[in-house]
Enzyme design. Structure first.
Site, mmCIF file in Angstrom:
data_model
loop_
_atom_site.group_PDB
_atom_site.id
_atom_site.type_symbol
_atom_site.label_atom_id
_atom_site.label_comp_id
_atom_site.label_asym_id
_atom_site.label_seq_id
_atom_site.Cartn_x
_atom_site.Cartn_y
_atom_site.Cartn_z
ATOM 1 N N GLU A 146 0.815 -1.220 0.000
ATOM 2 C CA GLU A 146 0.000 0.000 0.000
ATOM 3 C C GLU A 146 0.854 1.279 0.000
ATOM 4 O O GLU A 146 0.903 2.006 1.006
ATOM 5 C CB GLU A 146 -0.960 0.014 1.196
ATOM 6 C CG GLU A 146 -2.053 -1.018 1.081
ATOM 7 C CD GLU A 146 -3.165 -0.826 2.115
ATOM 8 O OE1 GLU A 146 -2.930 -0.157 3.138
ATOM 9 O OE2 GLU A 146 -4.255 -1.359 1.901
ATOM 10 N N GLU A 315 -6.731 -7.643 -0.512
ATOM 11 C CA GLU A 315 -7.194 -7.716 0.876
ATOM 12 C C GLU A 315 -8.695 -7.437 0.877
ATOM 13 O O GLU A 315 -9.124 -6.328 0.573
ATOM 14 C CB GLU A 315 -6.471 -6.668 1.734
ATOM 15 C CG GLU A 315 -4.972 -6.878 1.800
ATOM 16 C CD GLU A 315 -4.275 -5.864 2.714
ATOM 17 O OE1 GLU A 315 -4.949 -5.158 3.478
ATOM 18 O OE2 GLU A 315 -3.040 -5.775 2.622
HETATM 19 C C1 GAL Z 1 -4.395 -2.534 5.025
HETATM 20 C C2 GAL Z 1 -2.976 -3.056 5.148
HETATM 21 C C3 GAL Z 1 -2.917 -4.316 5.962
HETATM 22 C C4 GAL Z 1 -3.750 -4.182 7.218
HETATM 23 C C5 GAL Z 1 -5.165 -3.841 6.816
HETATM 24 C C6 GAL Z 1 -6.117 -3.725 7.979
HETATM 25 O O1 GAL Z 1 -4.394 -1.156 4.799
HETATM 26 O O2 GAL Z 1 -2.424 -3.312 3.877
HETATM 27 O O3 GAL Z 1 -1.578 -4.599 6.296
HETATM 28 O O4 GAL Z 1 -3.208 -3.202 8.038
HETATM 29 O O5 GAL Z 1 -5.166 -2.609 6.160
HETATM 30 O O6 GAL Z 1 -7.418 -3.438 7.537
#
Ligand code: GAL
Length: 639
Positions: A146, A315
């Site tokens: 990110e 994610e």
């Molecule tokens: C994203 C990040 C992850 C984790 C996640 C939590 O922004 O890439 O490592 O922190 O959020 O929602």
């Protein structure tokens, strides 16, 4: 599980005892998961001291996961430089806009302009790529994690300042050219040489907008350069595709440009977190509290599909997150619906974040597919349900849409630099226009302003201050209906008002000139059903919707930011002109087609009966006409 629709999960072997890995891997595979992303924060374990590489555990994790039939998406661990490395250098930490150096103790504590860090991130990337580049279990790479998260793509450090001066020198060649482009004569801001130029922060009142825009362009280029170093190192050692995970409502670097160095664009989809902190109205915030805004995920799916035809959700929110102001739990079915929605928009894969909830450190409240006691969470149950539905679907190829929305990162920066009114919100404007087409049942492509318009019936340009002659040439070659928002064409590339006034070059094809603009408080209506912004125009074109819209053949210009009803009415009228068929969907329902499949999503907290006009002659592969809250139906042509 078919390899066509792939499921994955983010896993942190370094968080769990080695004895647990095999059970975890078997459980993932049993849930239909075939890909596991690992490694992106593991630098302190891979290299606990300079040059002392400890590969055993990562080797072991990869072996265990692949023994269960899983393939690996391997992250370069550069979002988390370890303490020993930070202690070696005094030129890695970024500096925030208030001039305060950031500290070690969380993540992303580096400046993109730090030469030391570019070298170090290259060194660790090389080591990891040499070790695993040809590993048979490797499926893909993820660079870093990110870019820009936690407000980190713009750094106000001495390293950034030095690099910015070089960037300016290359762009303008002479300081006189820069002074002219920036209008430096205003307030005696002229420079005699490039070394006098500071970053545009800590000024007494607002800095020069052209200076800021160049700094934003520069900062975007720095992120792209940083990423390219890793891509080049990896490509020299591995044939596996390279990805990076982008974010929601985030645009501080040009994702279209960065994606040119990737094979797969991915993004991290957290619909409830972004409903809470994003550009959401009060009704939406409560009505969609446990489902997310019906256009949030779709918009980003289409934006990142526009960046790269191969794309994933890297994610996917699996339950409550920990980082919004409030963190509700999704209603049952929603995790499955979000996941299926990504496939409907053409994703190759969806990977949930994370496998097991972590009982320690910053994200203790963040759900995983497994709870801390190792039982499956609701998200874990729905992961398996998602896999079961995907198993029944034919392999449907994604097609381009007939409607496009133009998205420009520069336009976003300009809207923030000189908004001319607090109520102006670029993201809201984008998602409202996107939503108008989706509510009418249309699929939408999101494209950059440099893209060809061939194949589109309708092109929406909600906010684009710089309209280049090249854009006008491409527009002239197209038969599409072009719908512009107010203020489009209102600036030159140097961020000046064009000599022929707004809409600048667009006046080539639109016989209208804006002679005055006002902006208004939120809640104040403009004639015809707009708000926020009003352009007053000189034109012989007939006024439509009380002067909110003017059309010159296939070019349409809103003089105000259209509210929902006006946008919907005007959009329907233009669709009719274009011969594009629309449907009126029930509130909170969205439709997306992939090949012969039609996916229908109910984002409401209540059941909805799908109208016959929508179902037509199609048959249900899953779901039913009475669609439960948060549910998905998949329909297909009768056969
Ligand atoms: C994203 C990040 C992850 C984790 C996640 C939590 O922004 O890439 O490592 O922190 O959020 O929602």
């Amino acid at each position: 599980m078919s390899e066509f629709y792939q499921l994955g999960v983010c896993y942190y072997p370094e968080h769990w005892p080695q004895s647990q890995w095999a059970d975890d891997a078997a459980d993932m595979a049993a849930r239909g998961i075939s890909k596991v992303r690992i490694g992106e924060f593991a630098w302190s374990r891979i290299e606990p001291a300079r040059g002392n590489f400890q590969w055993d555990r990562l080797d072991g994790a990869i072996e265990t996961l692949s023994a269960a039939g899983l393939k690996i998406i391997l992250g370069t661990p550069t979002a988390t430089p370890p303490k020993w490395l930070m202690d070696e250098y005094d030129d890695i930490l970024a500096v925030d806009k208030d001039g305060r150096p950031r500290r070690f103790g969380s993540r992303r504590h580096y400046c993109f302009s730090s030469k030391s860090y570019v070298r170090e991130s290259g060194r660790i990337t090389r080591a990891v790529a040499e070790r695993y580049g040809k590993h048979p279990a490797l499926y893909a790479w993820q660079t870093d994690n990110e870019y820009g998260c936690h407000d980190t793509s713009r750094s106000w450090s001495p390293m950034a300042q030095a690099a910015f001066r070089l960037w300016l020198r290359e762009k303008y060649k002479t300081v006189d050219a820069l002074n002219t482009a920036w209008g430096g004569v205003f307030w005696s801001m002229e420079f005699q040489n490039f070394d006098q130029i500071d970053l545009p922060n800590l000024t007494v009142t607002e800095p020069n907008p052209s200076h800021v825009l160049d700094f934003y362009r520069f900062s975007s280029d720095q992120v792209i350069k940083f990423n390219r170093v890793q891509c080049d190192i990896i490509r020299a050692r591995s044939d596996a595709p390279i990805s990076h995970n982008f974010m929601g409502y985030y645009g501080e670097f040009d994702h279209f440009k960065l994606s040119q160095d990737l094979d797969i664009a991915t993004w991290d989809s957290y619909p409830l977190g972004f409903l809470d902190i994003g550009p959401t109205g009060d009704f939406e915030r409560s009505h969609y509290m446990r489902q997310g805004h019906p256009d949030f995920a779709g918009f980003h799916h289409d934006l990142y599909r526009g960046c790269k035809s191969r794309w994933w959700v890297m994610e996917q929110q699996p339950g409550p997150v920990n980082w919004a102001d409030h963190n509700p739990a999704p209603i049952d079915g929603m995790v499955k619906t979000w996941s299926l929605e990504a496939f409907a928009h053409g994703a190759e894969g969806v990977s949930w974040f994370r496998y097991r909830q972590a009982p320690f450190a910053q994200e203790q409240f963040h759900a995983g597919l497994k709870r801390v006691d190792n039982a499956a969470s609701q998200g874990g149950i729905e992961a398996a349900q998602t896999a079961a539905i995907l198993e029944t679907l034919p392999e449907a190829e994604t097609q381009n849409a007939k409607t496009a929305l133009v998205f420009s990162y520069e336009a976003l920066w300009m809207s923030e630099i000189q908004p001319q009114g607090k109520a102006r919100n670029f993201w809201r404007r984008m998602t409202d226009w996107y939503g108008a087409a989706r509510k009418a049942g249309l699929d939408v492509d999101i494209i950059s302003e440099t893209k060809d318009f061939a194949g589109y019936d309708i092109v929406m340009i909600a906010d684009l201050p710089i309209i280049s002659p090249d854009f006008i040439d491409r527009l002239k070659q197209s038969k599409a209906q072009f719908i512009f928002g107010p203020g489009c064409g209102g600036k030159t590339k140097d961020f000046h008002i064009p000599p022929n006034l707004v809409p600048g070059n667009l006046q080539d094809v639109l016989a209208l000139k804006v002679i005055k603009t006002e902006t208004l408080r939120a809640g104040v209506a403009t004639p015809g059903g707009g708000h926020i912004w009003q352009d007053y125009v000189e034109t012989d074109l007939p006024a439509q919707f009380d002067g909110a819209l003017f059309s010159d053949a296939n070019i349409h210009y809103f003089t105000t930011v259209p509210g929902e009803a006006l946008l919907q009415k005007a959009f329907a009228k233009i669709c009719k002109t274009a011969g594009v068929e629309t449907t009126v969907l029930p509130d909170g329902v969205r439709v997306r087609r992939r090949g012969d499949l039609t996916f229908v999503f109910n984002y409401n907290p209540h059941a909805v009966t799908l109208p016959d006009s929508l179902i037509g002659a199609m048959r249900f592969r899953s779901g039913q006409p009475e669609l439960a809250p948060g549910e998905t139906a998949v329909l297909t042509a009768q056969d």
